[in-house]
Design a protein around this motif. Structure first.
Motif, PDB file in Angstrom:
ATOM      1  N   ALA A  84       0.833  -1.117   0.026  1.00  0.00           N
ATOM      2  CA  ALA A  84       0.078   0.020  -0.057  1.00  0.00           C
ATOM      3  C   ALA A  84       0.979   1.329  -0.048  1.00  0.00           C
ATOM      4  O   ALA A  84       1.896   1.183   0.430  1.00  0.00           O
ATOM      5  CB  ALA A  84      -0.846  -0.176   1.263  1.00  0.00           C
ATOM      6  N   MET A  85       0.241   2.278  -0.569  1.00  0.00           N
ATOM      7  CA  MET A  85       0.785   3.646  -0.350  1.00  0.00           C
ATOM      8  C   MET A  85       1.203   4.058   0.951  1.00  0.00           C
ATOM      9  O   MET A  85       0.515   3.658   1.693  1.00  0.00           O
ATOM     10  CB  MET A  85       0.162   4.778  -1.262  1.00  0.00           C
ATOM     11  CG  MET A  85       0.074   4.437  -2.848  1.00  0.00           C
ATOM     12  SD  MET A  85      -0.745   5.828  -3.701  1.00  0.00           S
ATOM     13  CE  MET A  85      -1.978   6.768  -2.400  1.00  0.00           C
ATOM     14  N   PRO A  86       2.121   4.872   1.128  1.00  0.00           N
ATOM     15  CA  PRO A  86       2.271   5.627   2.473  1.00  0.00           C
ATOM     16  C   PRO A  86       1.082   6.473   2.851  1.00  0.00           C
ATOM     17  O   PRO A  86       0.401   6.772   1.849  1.00  0.00           O
ATOM     18  CB  PRO A  86       3.654   6.359   2.266  1.00  0.00           C
ATOM     19  CG  PRO A  86       4.494   5.749   1.085  1.00  0.00           C
ATOM     20  CD  PRO A  86       3.276   5.211   0.359  1.00  0.00           C
ATOM     21  N   SER A  87       0.904   6.550   4.112  1.00  0.00           N
ATOM     22  CA  SER A  87      -0.314   7.458   4.576  1.00  0.00           C
ATOM     23  C   SER A  87      -0.305   8.772   4.029  1.00  0.00           C
ATOM     24  O   SER A  87      -1.353   9.046   4.091  1.00  0.00           O
ATOM     25  CB  SER A  87      -0.135   7.197   6.222  1.00  0.00           C
ATOM     26  OG  SER A  87       0.942   7.760   6.629  1.00  0.00           O
ATOM     27  N   SER A  88       0.858   9.159   3.523  1.00  0.00           N
ATOM     28  CA  SER A  88       0.672  10.730   3.136  1.00  0.00           C
ATOM     29  C   SER A  88       1.952  10.840   2.272  1.00  0.00           C
ATOM     30  O   SER A  88       2.773  10.099   2.215  1.00  0.00           O
ATOM     31  CB  SER A  88       0.985  11.871   4.223  1.00  0.00           C
ATOM     32  OG  SER A  88       2.110  11.921   4.819  1.00  0.00           O
ATOM     33  N   ALA A  89       2.080  11.878   1.580  1.00  0.00           N
ATOM     34  CA  ALA A  89       3.104  12.461   0.641  1.00  0.00           C
ATOM     35  C   ALA A  89       4.309  12.668   1.169  1.00  0.00           C
ATOM     36  O   ALA A  89       5.514  12.543   0.793  1.00  0.00           O
ATOM     37  CB  ALA A  89       2.694  13.620  -0.144  1.00  0.00           C
ATOM     38  N   ASN A  90       4.260  13.014   2.635  1.00  0.00           N
ATOM     39  CA  ASN A  90       5.352  13.300   3.584  1.00  0.00           C
ATOM     40  C   ASN A  90       5.949  12.089   4.148  1.00  0.00           C
ATOM     41  O   ASN A  90       6.939  12.049   4.876  1.00  0.00           O
ATOM     42  CB  ASN A  90       5.033  14.331   4.570  1.00  0.00           C
ATOM     43  CG  ASN A  90       4.593  15.673   3.791  1.00  0.00           C
ATOM     44  OD1 ASN A  90       5.202  16.071   2.940  1.00  0.00           O
ATOM     45  ND2 ASN A  90       3.712  16.286   4.447  1.00  0.00           N
ATOM     46  N   THR A  91       5.430  10.954   4.079  1.00  0.00           N
ATOM     47  CA  THR A  91       5.860   9.587   4.749  1.00  0.00           C
ATOM     48  C   THR A  91       6.817   8.959   3.668  1.00  0.00           C
ATOM     49  O   THR A  91       6.419   8.557   2.562  1.00  0.00           O
ATOM     50  CB  THR A  91       4.558   8.842   5.056  1.00  0.00           C
ATOM     51  OG1 THR A  91       3.753   9.468   5.753  1.00  0.00           O
ATOM     52  CG2 THR A  91       4.997   7.703   5.761  1.00  0.00           C
ATOM     53  N   ALA A  92       7.860   8.368   4.091  1.00  0.00           N
ATOM     54  CA  ALA A  92       8.873   7.708   3.472  1.00  0.00           C
ATOM     55  C   ALA A  92       8.224   6.355   2.893  1.00  0.00           C
ATOM     56  O   ALA A  92       7.538   5.841   3.636  1.00  0.00           O
ATOM     57  CB  ALA A  92      10.161   7.857   3.830  1.00  0.00           C
ATOM     58  N   VAL A  93       8.702   6.150   1.554  1.00  0.00           N
ATOM     59  CA  VAL A  93       8.467   4.766   1.271  1.00  0.00           C
ATOM     60  C   VAL A  93       9.569   3.789   1.990  1.00  0.00           C
ATOM     61  O   VAL A  93      10.494   4.102   2.048  1.00  0.00           O
ATOM     62  CB  VAL A  93       8.784   4.519  -0.311  1.00  0.00           C
ATOM     63  CG1 VAL A  93       8.727   3.250  -0.974  1.00  0.00           C
ATOM     64  CG2 VAL A  93       7.936   5.419  -1.106  1.00  0.00           C
ATOM     65  N   CYS A  94       8.796   2.741   2.550  1.00  0.00           N
ATOM     66  CA  CYS A  94       9.845   1.822   3.514  1.00  0.00           C
ATOM     67  C   CYS A  94       9.455   0.351   3.102  1.00  0.00           C
ATOM     68  O   CYS A  94      10.127  -0.243   3.134  1.00  0.00           O
ATOM     69  CB  CYS A  94       9.711   2.302   4.907  1.00  0.00           C
ATOM     70  SG  CYS A  94       8.124   2.142   5.785  1.00  0.00           S
TER      71      CYS A  94
END
Length: 90
Positions: free
Chosen positions: A39-49
């Motif tokens: 799934a995508m990170p919770s926001s655009a400011n959350t890093a892809v991990c």
């Protein structure tokens, strides 16, 4: 909490779409679309991990045509595709 429907004037929709298109087309090189697993990170400011990059598509420059009715249409097909890993897109 109850969801509230929001309606934006077409001029606002076009301006928002133009801003997104301008951002993709700014800078050096071409814009890209990246496909990941999970799934995508919770926001655009959350890093892809937890996500694994599967592929990157290089777009034309400029990547989009003129905005119409709040929609930006991709200018042709991606010019390059780079596979990075095997997996299923989320």
């Amino acid at each position: 909490m109850r969801a509230m429907a929001t309606h934006l004037a077409m001029a606002v929709q076009n301006a928002m779409c133009d801003a997104a298109v301008d951002y993709v087309d700014s800078g050096e090189g071409v814009g890209t679309i990246k496909i990941y697993t999970a799934a995508m990170p919770s926001s655009a400011n959350t890093a892809v991990c937890r996500q694994t990059l599967l592929a990157t598509f290089g777009l034309q420059d400029p990547a989009f045509g003129c905005v119409s009715a709040g929609v930006a249409t991709l200018a042709g097909t991606p010019i390059t595709t780079t596979g990075a890993a095997a997996g299923t897109a989320a």
